[in-house]
Design a protein around this motif. Structure first.
Motif, short mmCIF file in Angstrom:
data_model
loop_
_atom_site.label_atom_id
_atom_site.label_comp_id
_atom_site.label_asym_id
_atom_site.label_seq_id
_atom_site.Cartn_x
_atom_site.Cartn_y
_atom_site.Cartn_z
N LEU A 14 0.83 -1.21 0.00
CA LEU A 14 0.00 0.00 0.00
C LEU A 14 0.86 1.26 0.00
CD1 LEU A 14 -2.81 -0.99 2.53
CD2 LEU A 14 -3.08 -0.59 0.09
N LEU A 15 1.87 1.27 0.86
CA LEU A 15 2.76 2.42 0.93
C LEU A 15 3.53 2.58 -0.37
CD1 LEU A 15 3.93 4.74 2.56
CD2 LEU A 15 5.59 3.15 3.55
N GLY A 16 3.95 1.46 -0.93
CA GLY A 16 4.67 1.51 -2.20
C GLY A 16 3.80 2.05 -3.32
N LEU A 17 2.55 1.62 -3.36
CA LEU A 17 1.63 2.14 -4.38
C LEU A 17 1.43 3.64 -4.22
CD1 LEU A 17 -1.15 -0.63 -4.48
CD2 LEU A 17 0.40 0.01 -6.34
N ALA A 18 1.30 4.08 -2.97
CA ALA A 18 1.10 5.51 -2.72
C ALA A 18 2.30 6.32 -3.22
CB ALA A 18 0.87 5.75 -1.23
N LEU A 19 3.51 5.84 -2.94
CA LEU A 19 4.71 6.55 -3.38
C LEU A 19 4.86 6.51 -4.90
CD1 LEU A 19 7.31 5.44 -0.68
CD2 LEU A 19 6.21 7.68 -0.91
N ALA A 20 4.64 5.33 -5.47
CA ALA A 20 4.84 5.18 -6.91
C ALA A 20 3.84 5.99 -7.72
CB ALA A 20 4.74 3.70 -7.29
N GLY A 29 12.08 11.42 -8.33
CA GLY A 29 12.38 10.08 -8.83
C GLY A 29 12.71 9.08 -7.74
N LEU A 30 13.39 9.54 -6.68
CA LEU A 30 13.79 8.62 -5.62
C LEU A 30 12.59 8.02 -4.90
CD1 LEU A 30 16.87 10.44 -4.01
CD2 LEU A 30 16.84 8.40 -5.46
N LEU A 31 11.55 8.82 -4.73
CA LEU A 31 10.35 8.30 -4.08
C LEU A 31 9.66 7.26 -4.95
CD1 LEU A 31 8.77 11.50 -2.44
CD2 LEU A 31 10.10 9.67 -1.36
N THR A 32 9.71 7.45 -6.25
CA THR A 32 9.13 6.46 -7.16
C THR A 32 9.86 5.13 -7.04
OG1 THR A 32 8.54 8.22 -8.70
CG2 THR A 32 8.55 5.97 -9.56
N VAL A 33 11.20 5.21 -7.03
CA VAL A 33 12.01 4.00 -6.88
C VAL A 33 11.72 3.33 -5.54
CG1 VAL A 33 14.35 3.09 -6.67
CG2 VAL A 33 13.84 4.83 -8.39
#
Length: 280
Positions: A14-20, A29-33
């Protein structure tokens, strides 16, 4: 450490989806990675069991009566459904097969789909395997037509992964769209029982109700991510599936004329034995 992290696999996704999804809006870009790293970590942890391992099976009354076939049983493989997600490490699917002359088959060529009412499992009573307190009950999702032909099964996989799974994650609903209509019972001693894919409108209990072994909770249906009407049952160590680990269980049952205590498997038909009270 890895077992503790496994409890938070869904949170990582969930957190990864939110950042991506949001980071590109800010040009970071770093937050996307980082988002994709968290998503990948959460997916990997799906295959890692959480909680304490080696616990003795909880002996319970089987939640159904009659002649049944065990499918995706922990007696055959662990995790039984290929994932530790939602506390279903030791989950079992039960299909009602009342006619010994008709062998149950998982997939067919024709028809492509059938109404749920045409299956013997549909409408069968689901029974409390021990005394406990209802911590969750829902019964508003529809019963869809079967997806037990090859083309329909492929559609089921796509729907389950791309629609129901994502919808459950985005709504923080602990897999509600995967398990369909369901009941969760607190059996005490850190044991929670899950009954999934129940029939629309059949759930007879509400949150906070106290039930006894043998009480009817609802009926077998075909809601959620289900190929045909059946009961999905498993035990977990927390009331919320998102952070729960699966627990082993055992039933008393008769198979091939022999009385056994354990988990039926091998898709061998069995008949539950209910002449002794269950103990959690």
């Amino acid at each position: 450490m890895h077992r503790t992290l496994a409890r938070f696999r869904t949170l990582f996704v969930l957190l990864g989806l939110a950042l991506a999804l949001t980071a590109p809006l800010h040009g970071v870009g770093l937050l996307t990675v980082a988002g994709f790293v968290l998503i990948l970590g959460g997916v990997v942890l799906v295959f890692v069991p959480g909680g304490v391992q080696g616990r003795e099976p909880v002996v319970l009354r089987c939640p159904v009566d009659g002649r049944w076939v065990p499918v995706n049983s922990p007696a055959d493989k662990v995790p039984s459904h290929g994932t530790h997600e939602l506390g279903q490490t030791y989950a079992i699917d039960l299909v009602h097969a009342p006619d010994p002359e008709r062998e149950w088959r998982p997939l067919r060529r024709w028809p492509l789909a059938s109404r749920p009412e045409t299956f013997p499992s549909f409408g069968r009573e689901v029974i409390a395997p021990a005394g406990g307190v209802v911590v969750q009950a829902s019964g508003r999702q529809r019963d869809h037509w079967s997806r037990n032909s090859w083309p329909a099964f492929i559609y089921l996989l796509v729907e389950g992964m791309l629609f129901r799974q994502v919808l459950s994650l985005l709504t923080l609903s602990a897999g509600r769209f995967i398990v369909g209509n369901s009941v969760v019972l607190d059996l005490g001693d850190g044991v929670y029982a899950v009954f999934a894919h129940l029939r629309h409108g059949s759930v007879r209990v509400r949150k906070g109700d106290r039930v006894q072994a043998g009480d009817v909770l609802g009926e077998v249906g075909n809601s959620g991510n289900s190929s045909e009407p059946h009961l999905h049952f498993h035990l977990m160590d927390r009331p919320r599936p998102l952070a729960a680990a699966g627990l082993p269980f055992a039933f008393r049952y008769e198979s091939d004329g022999e009385l056994q205590t354990g988990v039926p498997g091998g898709r061998a038909p069995f008949i539950p034995v209910t002449d002794e009270p269950a103990s959690a």
